[in-house]
Design a protein around this motif. Structure first.
Motif, PDB file in Angstrom:
ATOM      1  N   ALA A 215       0.988  -1.107  -0.077  1.00 15.86           N
ATOM      2  CA  ALA A 215       0.001  -0.205   0.039  1.00 15.86           C
ATOM      3  C   ALA A 215       0.717   1.373  -0.198  1.00 15.86           C
ATOM      4  CB  ALA A 215      -0.923  -0.052   1.281  1.00 15.86           C
ATOM      5  N   ARG A 216       0.360   2.276  -0.377  1.00 16.98           N
ATOM      6  CA  ARG A 216       1.047   3.543  -0.707  1.00 16.98           C
ATOM      7  C   ARG A 216       0.562   4.865  -0.393  1.00 16.98           C
ATOM      8  NH1 ARG A 216       4.409   4.375  -6.094  1.00 16.98           N
ATOM      9  NH2 ARG A 216       2.398   5.060  -6.949  1.00 16.98           N
ATOM     10  N   ALA A 217       1.141   5.818   0.204  1.00 18.08           N
ATOM     11  CA  ALA A 217       0.262   7.016   0.069  1.00 18.08           C
ATOM     12  C   ALA A 217       1.408   8.149  -0.417  1.00 18.08           C
ATOM     13  CB  ALA A 217      -0.267   7.633   1.520  1.00 18.08           C
ATOM     14  N   THR A 218       1.183   8.937  -1.371  1.00 15.15           N
ATOM     15  CA  THR A 218       2.069   9.825  -1.845  1.00 15.15           C
ATOM     16  C   THR A 218       1.499  11.522  -1.666  1.00 15.15           C
ATOM     17  OG1 THR A 218       2.549   8.258  -3.559  1.00 15.15           O
ATOM     18  CG2 THR A 218       3.255  10.576  -4.017  1.00 15.15           C
ATOM     19  N   PHE A 219       2.517  12.286  -1.272  1.00 16.17           N
ATOM     20  CA  PHE A 219       2.173  13.814  -1.183  1.00 16.17           C
ATOM     21  C   PHE A 219       3.208  14.671  -1.617  1.00 16.17           C
ATOM     22  CE2 PHE A 219       0.767  11.140   2.540  1.00 16.17           C
ATOM     23  CZ  PHE A 219      -0.474  11.504   2.496  1.00 16.17           C
ATOM     24  N   GLU A 220       2.514  15.456  -2.428  1.00 18.00           N
ATOM     25  CA  GLU A 220       3.569  16.566  -2.473  1.00 18.00           C
ATOM     26  C   GLU A 220       3.708  17.798  -1.323  1.00 18.00           C
ATOM     27  OE1 GLU A 220       2.436  19.952  -5.395  1.00 18.00           O
ATOM     28  OE2 GLU A 220       4.029  19.187  -6.744  1.00 18.00           O
ATOM     29  N   VAL A 221       4.902  18.075  -1.065  1.00 16.30           N
ATOM     30  CA  VAL A 221       5.271  18.905  -0.032  1.00 16.30           C
ATOM     31  C   VAL A 221       6.082  19.963  -0.457  1.00 16.30           C
ATOM     32  CG1 VAL A 221       5.141  16.760   1.619  1.00 16.30           C
ATOM     33  CG2 VAL A 221       7.217  17.729   0.741  1.00 16.30           C
ATOM     34  N   SER A 222       6.217  21.043   0.511  1.00 17.18           N
ATOM     35  CA  SER A 222       6.847  22.483   0.126  1.00 17.18           C
ATOM     36  C   SER A 222       8.291  22.220   0.373  1.00 17.18           C
ATOM     37  CB  SER A 222       6.307  23.542   0.871  1.00 17.18           C
ATOM     38  OG  SER A 222       6.521  23.358   2.376  1.00 17.18           O
ATOM     39  N   ALA A 223       8.696  21.410   1.233  1.00 20.35           N
ATOM     40  CA  ALA A 223      10.350  21.279   1.558  1.00 20.35           C
ATOM     41  C   ALA A 223      10.428  20.048   2.252  1.00 20.35           C
ATOM     42  CB  ALA A 223      10.682  22.370   2.421  1.00 20.35           C
ATOM     43  N   LEU A 224      11.730  19.428   2.060  1.00 27.40           N
ATOM     44  CA  LEU A 224      12.032  18.504   2.544  1.00 27.40           C
ATOM     45  C   LEU A 224      13.529  18.599   3.426  1.00 27.40           C
ATOM     46  CD1 LEU A 224      11.064  15.779   0.152  1.00 27.40           C
ATOM     47  CD2 LEU A 224      10.073  15.815   2.425  1.00 27.40           C
ATOM     48  N   PRO A 225      14.130  17.566   4.375  1.00 34.67           N
ATOM     49  CA  PRO A 225      15.377  17.941   5.063  1.00 34.67           C
ATOM     50  C   PRO A 225      16.419  17.877   3.791  1.00 34.67           C
ATOM     51  CG  PRO A 225      14.067  16.375   6.233  1.00 34.67           C
ATOM     52  CD  PRO A 225      13.082  16.716   4.844  1.00 34.67           C
ATOM     53  N   LYS A 226      17.215  18.798   4.016  1.00 33.30           N
ATOM     54  CA  LYS A 226      18.390  19.094   3.265  1.00 33.30           C
ATOM     55  C   LYS A 226      18.294  19.580   1.998  1.00 33.30           C
ATOM     56  CE  LYS A 226      22.023  16.628   4.215  1.00 33.30           C
ATOM     57  NZ  LYS A 226      23.172  17.925   4.888  1.00 33.30           N
ATOM     58  N   GLY A 227      17.077  19.738   1.444  1.00 24.86           N
ATOM     59  CA  GLY A 227      16.646  20.203   0.179  1.00 24.86           C
ATOM     60  C   GLY A 227      16.422  18.921  -0.762  1.00 24.86           C
ATOM     61  N   ALA A 228      16.255  17.866  -0.094  1.00 22.86           N
ATOM     62  CA  ALA A 228      15.910  16.796  -0.667  1.00 22.86           C
ATOM     63  C   ALA A 228      14.826  16.888  -1.686  1.00 22.86           C
ATOM     64  CB  ALA A 228      15.826  15.397   0.118  1.00 22.86           C
ATOM     65  N   GLN A 229      14.750  15.904  -2.999  1.00 21.97           N
ATOM     66  CA  GLN A 229      13.474  16.206  -3.824  1.00 21.97           C
ATOM     67  C   GLN A 229      12.443  14.896  -3.372  1.00 21.97           C
ATOM     68  OE1 GLN A 229      12.984  18.204  -6.439  1.00 21.97           O
ATOM     69  NE2 GLN A 229      14.633  19.177  -5.372  1.00 21.97           N
ATOM     70  N   ILE A 230      12.729  14.075  -2.429  1.00 25.88           N
ATOM     71  CA  ILE A 230      11.996  12.969  -2.245  1.00 25.88           C
ATOM     72  C   ILE A 230      12.463  12.359  -0.855  1.00 25.88           C
ATOM     73  CG2 ILE A 230      13.305  11.231  -3.411  1.00 25.88           C
ATOM     74  CD1 ILE A 230      10.455   9.984  -4.258  1.00 25.88           C
ATOM     75  N   GLU A 231      11.468  11.893  -0.250  1.00 24.38           N
ATOM     76  CA  GLU A 231      11.711  11.043   1.102  1.00 24.38           C
ATOM     77  C   GLU A 231      10.661  10.053   0.929  1.00 24.38           C
ATOM     78  OE1 GLU A 231      11.434  11.627   5.997  1.00 24.38           O
ATOM     79  OE2 GLU A 231      11.664  13.278   4.701  1.00 24.38           O
ATOM     80  N   ILE A 232      11.186   8.764   1.648  1.00 17.89           N
ATOM     81  CA  ILE A 232      10.125   7.545   1.766  1.00 17.89           C
ATOM     82  C   ILE A 232      10.545   6.919   2.907  1.00 17.89           C
ATOM     83  CG2 ILE A 232       9.611   5.522   0.445  1.00 17.89           C
ATOM     84  CD1 ILE A 232      11.011   6.382  -2.109  1.00 17.89           C
ATOM     85  N   GLU A 233       9.370   6.608   3.494  1.00 16.93           N
ATOM     86  CA  GLU A 233       9.307   5.853   4.870  1.00 16.93           C
ATOM     87  C   GLU A 233       8.283   4.484   4.481  1.00 16.93           C
ATOM     88  OE1 GLU A 233       7.226   8.165   7.794  1.00 16.93           O
ATOM     89  OE2 GLU A 233       5.331   7.138   7.348  1.00 16.93           O
ATOM     90  N   ALA A 234       8.747   3.307   5.335  1.00 20.75           N
ATOM     91  CA  ALA A 234       8.037   2.131   4.953  1.00 20.75           C
ATOM     92  C   ALA A 234       7.659   1.532   6.213  1.00 20.75           C
ATOM     93  CB  ALA A 234       9.025   1.348   4.239  1.00 20.75           C
ATOM     94  N   VAL A 235       6.772   0.719   6.378  1.00 18.97           N
ATOM     95  CA  VAL A 235       6.469  -0.345   7.029  1.00 18.97           C
ATOM     96  C   VAL A 235       6.729  -1.670   6.512  1.00 18.97           C
ATOM     97  CG1 VAL A 235       4.474  -1.247   8.586  1.00 18.97           C
ATOM     98  CG2 VAL A 235       4.492   1.011   8.230  1.00 18.97           C
ATOM     99  N   ILE A 236       7.236  -2.578   7.100  1.00 18.79           N
ATOM    100  CA  ILE A 236       7.933  -3.848   6.813  1.00 18.79           C
ATOM    101  C   ILE A 236       7.567  -5.030   7.605  1.00 18.79           C
ATOM    102  CG2 ILE A 236       9.822  -5.156   5.562  1.00 18.79           C
ATOM    103  CD1 ILE A 236      11.068  -2.419   5.188  1.00 18.79           C
ATOM    104  N   ALA A 237       7.165  -6.277   7.109  1.00 17.40           N
ATOM    105  CA  ALA A 237       6.866  -7.282   8.043  1.00 17.40           C
ATOM    106  C   ALA A 237       8.079  -8.068   8.322  1.00 17.40           C
ATOM    107  CB  ALA A 237       5.817  -8.208   7.430  1.00 17.40           C
ATOM    108  N   LEU A 238       8.268  -8.342   9.287  1.00 18.36           N
ATOM    109  CA  LEU A 238       9.612  -9.030   9.616  1.00 18.36           C
ATOM    110  C   LEU A 238       9.406 -10.459   9.321  1.00 18.36           C
ATOM    111  CD1 LEU A 238      10.142  -7.512  13.171  1.00 18.36           C
ATOM    112  CD2 LEU A 238      11.420  -6.962  11.270  1.00 18.36           C
ATOM    113  N   LYS A 239      10.570 -11.125   9.043  1.00 19.71           N
ATOM    114  CA  LYS A 239      10.513 -12.539   8.666  1.00 19.71           C
ATOM    115  C   LYS A 239      10.067 -13.623   9.681  1.00 19.71           C
ATOM    116  CE  LYS A 239      13.237 -12.293   4.832  1.00 19.71           C
ATOM    117  NZ  LYS A 239      14.781 -12.868   3.939  1.00 19.71           N
ATOM    118  N   ASP A 240      10.162 -13.185  10.935  1.00 17.82           N
ATOM    119  CA  ASP A 240       9.841 -14.177  12.223  1.00 17.82           C
ATOM    120  C   ASP A 240       8.635 -13.961  12.597  1.00 17.82           C
ATOM    121  OD1 ASP A 240      10.208 -11.908  13.224  1.00 17.82           O
ATOM    122  OD2 ASP A 240      11.916 -12.708  14.647  1.00 17.82           O
ATOM    123  N   ALA A 241       7.800 -13.115  11.693  1.00 17.67           N
ATOM    124  CA  ALA A 241       6.399 -12.555  12.628  1.00 17.67           C
ATOM    125  C   ALA A 241       5.361 -13.954  11.906  1.00 17.67           C
ATOM    126  CB  ALA A 241       5.950 -11.366  11.657  1.00 17.67           C
TER     127      ALA A 241
END
Length: 241
Positions: A215-241
């Motif tokens: 699943a994904r959510a995408t947003f346009e923002v006015s600024a990001l740290p250090k002037g980056a053009q993109i930032e991505i975060e994630a939720v990932i299932a662990l293999k022992d789950a």
């Protein structure tokens, strides 16, 4: 002070109260919370308990209740003897079928939940009061990654497409450090400075994932740290789950 300003100061609280009441009434149309649940959540009661003792539990709404509106579910609580939801049973009744499911909640506080920080030199170091990732309850919550190349400490490129690849490489490195990988990604959140490049960004993003895509959510923002053009975060299932 002008007369209109004085009048505005007088009527503003009433306007706020009126709008709050409207929102409260709309909320009540969709969420049916009786006093047992309010008590369990430590909320103010509509009808406070009498001196005879705490609220009694086990009384569920009938499947023919006239107030079964909105999502068609009402919630009640059992074992309500203190103002929190620890070891309370929340009943979800489907008013269309009349069936009821009960799910026990947890007694654990946030300090008692086993949260394991994950860190690796193969991704940019956390430089603030946060972790690169936290593993908890079978999931890995990865902080937003900007396109810093961990070997240089600088952006790999100023192009948002290549920055997308670097963000995902950083996510992959953190996932690997936690013993999992991007193929087990449940959800990502993508922040971009310019959505006009989204088609190219999306193509680069697709290089790292296969169906079933997260699943994904995408947003346009006015600024990001250090002037980056993109930032991505994630939720990932662990293999022992």
């Amino acid at each position: 002070m002008q007369a209109w300003a004085q009048h505005a100061l007088i009527i503003l609280p009433d306007i706020i109260r009126q709008k709050y009441q409207i929102l409260s009434n709309l909320y009540d149309r969709f969420f049916i919370l009786d006093d047992r649940l309010l008590y369990a959540l430590g909320k103010p009661l509509k009808n406070p308990p009498t001196a005879s003792g705490p609220l009694k539990a086990g009384l569920e709404k009938s499947s023919t209740d006239s107030d079964a509106i909105g999502f068609g579910q009402a919630f009640t609580c059992d074992n309500v003897d203190r103002p929190q939801c620890g070891s309370t049973i929340l009943h979800s009744k489907n008013h269309r079928s009349g069936t009821t499911a009960a799910t026990p909640t947890s007694d654990k506080t946030i300090s008692e939940i086993s949260m394991k920080p994950v860190s690796t030199d193969a991704a940019p170091a956390a430089i603030g009061p946060y972790s690169q990732a936290i593993a908890v309850n079978g999931l890995l919550f990865v902080s937003g990654q900007i396109p810093i190349d961990p070997t240089t400490g600088e952006f790999s490129s100023n192009d948002p497409v290549e920055q997308t690849r670097q963000c995902l490489r950083n996510l992959a490195a953190i996932a690997e450090a936690a013993g999992t990988d991007l193929s087990r990604t449940v959800k990502t959140t993508v922040l971009v400075r310019d959505l006009s490049r989204f088609a190219d960004i999306n193509a680069a993003y697709a290089e790292f994932f296969k169906a079933p895509f997260p699943a994904r959510a995408t947003f346009e923002v006015s600024a990001l740290p250090k002037g980056a053009q993109i930032e991505i975060e994630a939720v990932i299932a662990l293999k022992d789950a």
